[in-house]
Design a protein around this motif. Sequence first.
Motif, short mmCIF file in Angstrom:
data_model
loop_
_atom_site.label_atom_id
_atom_site.label_comp_id
_atom_site.label_asym_id
_atom_site.label_seq_id
_atom_site.Cartn_x
_atom_site.Cartn_y
_atom_site.Cartn_z
N PHE A 6 11.31 9.85 -4.51
CA PHE A 6 10.34 9.21 -3.63
C PHE A 6 10.61 9.57 -2.18
CE2 PHE A 6 10.42 6.13 -7.19
CZ PHE A 6 9.07 6.10 -7.49
N LEU A 7 9.55 9.67 -1.38
CA LEU A 7 9.65 9.88 0.06
C LEU A 7 8.69 8.92 0.75
CD1 LEU A 7 9.35 13.78 0.11
CD2 LEU A 7 11.42 12.45 0.58
N LEU A 8 9.11 8.37 1.88
CA LEU A 8 8.22 7.55 2.69
C LEU A 8 7.32 8.47 3.51
CD1 LEU A 8 10.58 4.77 4.08
CD2 LEU A 8 8.93 4.60 2.23
N VAL A 20 3.99 6.03 -0.02
CA VAL A 20 5.18 6.56 -0.68
C VAL A 20 4.73 7.74 -1.54
CG1 VAL A 20 7.05 6.08 -2.31
CG2 VAL A 20 6.31 4.29 -0.73
N LEU A 21 5.41 8.87 -1.38
CA LEU A 21 5.13 10.05 -2.18
C LEU A 21 6.06 10.09 -3.37
CD1 LEU A 21 4.93 12.64 0.70
CD2 LEU A 21 3.08 12.12 -0.87
N ILE A 30 1.15 7.02 -3.26
CA ILE A 30 0.87 5.61 -3.51
C ILE A 30 0.74 4.91 -2.17
CG2 ILE A 30 1.74 3.47 -4.54
CD1 ILE A 30 3.53 5.33 -6.33
N ASN A 31 -0.32 4.14 -2.01
CA ASN A 31 -0.48 3.30 -0.83
C ASN A 31 -0.08 1.89 -1.26
OD1 ASN A 31 -1.24 1.75 1.33
ND2 ASN A 31 -3.17 2.81 1.66
N SER A 36 -3.27 1.72 -4.26
CA SER A 36 -4.14 2.84 -4.60
C SER A 36 -3.28 4.09 -4.80
CB SER A 36 -5.19 3.07 -3.53
OG SER A 36 -4.60 3.36 -2.29
N VAL A 37 -3.78 5.00 -5.65
CA VAL A 37 -3.02 6.18 -6.03
C VAL A 37 -3.91 7.41 -5.89
CG1 VAL A 37 -1.87 7.33 -7.97
CG2 VAL A 37 -1.61 4.87 -7.65
#
Length: 74
Positions: A6-8, A20-21, A30-31, A36-37
């Motif tokens: 994961f990355l911010l 978040v990626l 992902i928001n 939402s995706v």
Amino acid sequence: MSLPKFLLADNSNYPEDIFVLHTEYPRLLINLKDDSVEFFEDISGENEQELANEVSGLIEAAGEFYDEQVGEYE
């Protein structure tokens, strides 16, 4: 180079959103504001129920990742 799972992500055009990626398959954004995706690859051949379960778990894991990262700054 090995990428973290994961990355911010940040975008000044959306200051209220928390992105978040997820860098592994299925790669997605992902928001956390509204869960939402947005997928970065074609997932049309995937089993919809399995994918929904996996994405649900990824949203939960992304939220935990975010909380851990923000907790380090507090």
